[in-house]
Design a protein around this motif. Sequence first.
Motif, PDB file in Angstrom:
ATOM      1  N   ARG A 122       0.827  -1.210   0.000  1.00  0.00           N
ATOM      2  CA  ARG A 122       0.000   0.000   0.000  1.00  0.00           C
ATOM      3  C   ARG A 122       0.862   1.260   0.000  1.00  0.00           C
ATOM      4  O   ARG A 122       0.632   2.195  -0.765  1.00  0.00           O
ATOM      5  N   ASP A 259      -9.787  -2.172  -7.752  1.00  0.00           N
ATOM      6  CA  ASP A 259      -8.817  -2.692  -6.778  1.00  0.00           C
ATOM      7  C   ASP A 259      -8.372  -1.591  -5.820  1.00  0.00           C
ATOM      8  O   ASP A 259      -8.271  -1.792  -4.610  1.00  0.00           O
ATOM      9  N   ASP A 263      -8.838  -1.399  -1.811  1.00  0.00           N
ATOM     10  CA  ASP A 263      -7.667  -1.236  -0.940  1.00  0.00           C
ATOM     11  C   ASP A 263      -7.829  -0.041  -0.006  1.00  0.00           C
ATOM     12  O   ASP A 263      -7.545  -0.116   1.183  1.00  0.00           O
ATOM     13  N   GLU A 267      -8.075  -0.251   4.022  1.00  0.00           N
ATOM     14  CA  GLU A 267      -7.037   0.459   4.779  1.00  0.00           C
ATOM     15  C   GLU A 267      -7.675   1.418   5.794  1.00  0.00           C
ATOM     16  O   GLU A 267      -7.237   1.542   6.923  1.00  0.00           O
TER      17      GLU A 267
END
Lengths: 325, 325
Positions: A122, A259, A263, A267
């Motif tokens: 990330r 995606d 994410d 997060e």
Amino acid sequence: MELVQRMLQGDQRALARLMTLVESRGPERRRIMSEVYPHARRTRVLGITGPPGAGKSTLADRLVSRFRGRGLRVGVLAIDPSSPFSGGALLGDRIRMSRHSGDRGVFIRSLGTRGNRGGLARATREFALLLGAYGKDVVIVETVGVGQTELDIMDLAHSVVVVFVPESGDVIQTMKAGLTEIADVFVVNTADREGADRLVAELRAMVEIDPQRADREIPVLMTQAFKDVGLDELDDAITRHWQYLDSQGDGWEDQAFVDELRDVLIEQVRDNLDRSVRDAAQVRALIAAEGFEADNPYLVAERIVADRGLAARLLLDHEGSVDDN
Amino acid sequence: MELVQRMLQGDQRALARLMTLVESRGPERRRIMSEVYPHARRTRVLGITGPPGAGKSTLADRLVSRFRGRGLRVGVLAIDPSSPFSGGALLGDRIRMSRHSGDRGVFIRSLGTRGNRGGLARATREFALLLGAYGKDVVIVETVGVGQTELDIMDLAHSVVVVFVPESGDVIQTMKAGLTEIADVFVVNTADREGADRLVAELRAMVEIDPQRADREIPVLMTQAFKDVGLDELDDAITRHWQYLDSQGDGWEDQAFVDELRDVLIEQVRDNLDRSVRDAAQVRALIAAEGFEADNPYLVAERIVADRGLAARLLLDHEGSVDDN
């Protein structure tokens, strides 16, 4: 944010400061990334991965020279090999490719991972976006290893070069079957050493039989990075892969957006949860207050999600974050 | 669940079936784990990690013999080295330690990772719990590599043995600083080979200067696993570490509970999100319906979390799961 504006205008210190803020996972991170994102879409991310000692840094260094020679602005993100253990303290921001360090068109940064396991992919993605917004045309991401974390990181690259040396034969044997899933180009470096020809032949055979490669070429190249041999061919192969991607249209980008959204959402939930469920005392208090069965985390998790008010408080609330930190 | 009851009564086929269900991340997984958890708390998880070719499997094999000799029931989870690429298809469930394969007291399983990147540590944890509930006293988790994923996996082990061979010197140099964070015992295997003494001395020096080791001993042992040399000492060192853990009381377990709760919650949100935000068309429809700005995932994520009803629908709802799958 003023810092973002300064970075967009080319202030390198503002860029470095933003990276530090993003890496420290402070509450500003989401706002920074939200402002940065629209400015970062045209950057190519080039992944270089392979086992330790394969010569990835030297290859990266040679590629930087070639990209610079064509006037491309380049960023390099080195995933610090010591980082899982040391948090990157050994290398830190040390500039590794010293001969490019005086070149304002090249920005080099290493990433550590202390307290951020699982978040490395990330953070790398966010750094690549920051570098893109800063004006880099190409971001090279160099990772050591051939494990799962490296694969996660390589997911964010548009093109991936997998580097081996003749001695890597054993490593390849254990992971043969799907290597072509991530590699867009294979490189056998130190190709003057014993066994290089055989390894190239093996990799070519492997590429041949992969059913997924039907629509694309996966070149297997030989280099001697230290002597700058074979680098023009590698540069060409990378350029051809970029042309291939351009020819594929936006379908890929659509999926990348989905995606990315997933994410970012995960997060955010994780950040909130790290703040709201911090220690055992707090969890015991929560369990007592709600009357949950105490010694089964699966049951406690189920009860939390079933209680929408509580779930929102623990998983979604982040008002506290700006004050907290 | 009937399958769980059968497994708890010692039905090995039920255990294997539960593992398959858990690994495939079906909707039953949470319920299975919730029922299994209370039965699995007394199992020791022993991690064995190190670079490829260090002899981890042979060491594990020798330890299994010793544990069995003391009447302990043993499970072995081999994190398939080919898995990041092949999904474990090459090894699959193949039994690796063939001389234990006829022993009903030993259960050996390898884990693949196809479509489950980042979830490997989680799946390993769940398998260890299943083996514990099945009655295993010790679960050995063997991973190849020394990267971040291996560290994530080792987080779940009560005791970690880090194995090197004399040739591993270079690898260790790059990660020296924090190796002692995860290692409870160091092993230099193939200790009859050139350089073993020097490596042992280096590891001992490293252990000495680590400020974190103040309260605990980190032995550095020499073995020749193939010849069964040094294994009694390793067995002793592991036993001493278990005694050390017992002497530390439950503080460690409290934190383990909090970590587990956080992991389970995040995993649940991720499962829900994987179902609710599947493809680009769906996201486009969502963005259009809600009037979000379309091309910035950070902004879209922020809007989603700010709208509690929508956030709950995308992140928390899982009623659909049982029907969906």
